[in-house]
Design an enzyme around this catalytic site. Structure first.
Site, PDB file in Angstrom:
ATOM      1  N   THR A 174      51.005 -41.783 -40.720  1.00 10.09           N
ATOM      2  CA  THR A 174      50.504 -40.974 -39.604  1.00 10.09           C
ATOM      3  C   THR A 174      51.651 -40.158 -39.016  1.00 10.09           C
ATOM      4  O   THR A 174      52.751 -40.669 -38.809  1.00 10.09           O
ATOM      5  CB  THR A 174      49.880 -41.855 -38.515  1.00 10.09           C
ATOM      6  OG1 THR A 174      48.736 -42.531 -39.065  1.00 10.09           O
ATOM      7  CG2 THR A 174      49.428 -41.014 -37.323  1.00 10.09           C
ATOM      8  N   PHE A 176      53.096 -38.245 -35.823  1.00  9.13           N
ATOM      9  CA  PHE A 176      53.003 -38.221 -34.376  1.00  9.13           C
ATOM     10  C   PHE A 176      53.843 -37.076 -33.827  1.00  9.13           C
ATOM     11  O   PHE A 176      54.885 -36.730 -34.398  1.00  9.13           O
ATOM     12  CB  PHE A 176      53.541 -39.528 -33.772  1.00  9.13           C
ATOM     13  CG  PHE A 176      52.681 -40.730 -34.033  1.00  9.13           C
ATOM     14  CD1 PHE A 176      51.763 -41.164 -33.087  1.00  9.13           C
ATOM     15  CD2 PHE A 176      52.796 -41.442 -35.219  1.00  9.13           C
ATOM     16  CE1 PHE A 176      50.978 -42.278 -33.308  1.00  9.13           C
ATOM     17  CE2 PHE A 176      52.011 -42.566 -35.454  1.00  9.13           C
ATOM     18  CZ  PHE A 176      51.099 -42.982 -34.494  1.00  9.13           C
TER      19      PHE A 176
END
Length: 288
Positions: A174, A176
């Site tokens: 992921t 960020f």
């Protein structure tokens, strides 16, 4: 607790955003927020110095809503972090793979663990976030129900790990964005830089082609280009763009000047150092 030492995230303690905060800023206190809007507000209102916001996952794609929030959130992107996601199948003490019938988690986590869910014949149940699902399963204390969440969530909520690292793809990562009230722009030429901006174009043939032409002619690499509907109108799209380069460097400066000629409402959201993960990939195991 000094707010200058606080970083906000969406979710409950033990969420992957919480893990990312602790990974990048181990000296800071993390502030759980009920929604992404609340995390933005915590920084705007001075209750936190930074916010850690997920924007995309290598398996599940874009994190819903955040591309809409970024332009209106009143914050600036000052950095990025790529976090390797290792999902765990959690359940109350005494539960086994044979007793569980349903699995609870955020829709992104459920989509990232489809193979395991199908293999065990489990019914997926959506929750607002992974840590919240773990907290609910701990309260329910029923061996028929399990959650997909992090090791940290297992520790916080007293759950057992029935099956570790259950994500479908080994590259599950992921991205960020680190947000602050004020921009923190590195000097031009000091490091590899990402510039993030949004813009709109008129709904006319070749409008997008003309707007982006300057990036090609000036040798600027676009690493992300996404569109999404704004204002409830199907004919009006806003574009979200990440490019390699600094606005004070000649190639990107010229490209943005040409974009400004053809585009409407162009807004730079951040100029920040590029994570080394972009260039070294999984060798970094999710660390900047």
């Amino acid at each position: 607790m000094s707010t200058s030492n606080v970083i906000a995230f969406q979710g409950l303690p033990g969420a992957y955003s919480d893990l990312s905060c602790r990974s990048v800023f181990p000296e800071m206190q993390t502030l759980p927020c009920a929604s992404f809007e609340d995390a933005f507000a915590a920084v705007r209102e001075g209750r936190a110095r930074l916010a850690m916001i997920p924007v995309e996952n290598s398996v599940a794609g874009r994190v819903a809503d955040n591309h809409h929030l970024l332009p209106q959130g009143g914050l600036h992107i000052i950095g990025e972090h790529f976090h390797r996601v290792n999902h765990q199948l959690l359940a109350p003490k005494g539960a086994t793979l044979g007793t569980i019938k349903s699995v609870h988690s955020h829709i992104q986590a459920l989509s990232q663990c489809r193979e395991m869910t199908r293999a065990l014949g489990l019914t997926p149940v959506n929750h607002a976030d992974t840590a919240g699902a773990a907290a609910d399963i701990a309260k329910l204390n029923d061996p028929a129900h399990a959650a997909i969440a992090s090791k940290l969530a297992a520790e916080i909520y007293g759950l057992e790990i029935l099956k570790a690292d259950i994500e479908d793809a080994a590259h599950n990562t992921t991205r960020f964005l680190i947000m602050a009230r004020e921009p923190r722009i590195p000097p031009a030429g000091s490091c590899k830089t990402i510039t993030t901006f949004v813009f709109r174009v008129s709904s006319r043939p070749a409008a997008l082609y003309k707007a982006l032409g300057g990036f090609a002619t000036n040798g600027v690499n676009l690493t992300k280009l996404e569109s999404y509907m704004v204002g409830g109108r199907f004919a009006a799209a806003q574009f979200y763009v990440d490019v390699e380069g600094h606005p004070d460097e000649r190639p990107l400066r010229l490209a943005l000047e040409e974009l400004d000629f053809f585009a409407r409402e162009m807004k730079i959201l951040g100029v920040y150092p590029a994570s080394l993960f972009r260039y070294q990939g999984s060798q970094l195991n999710g660390e900047d």
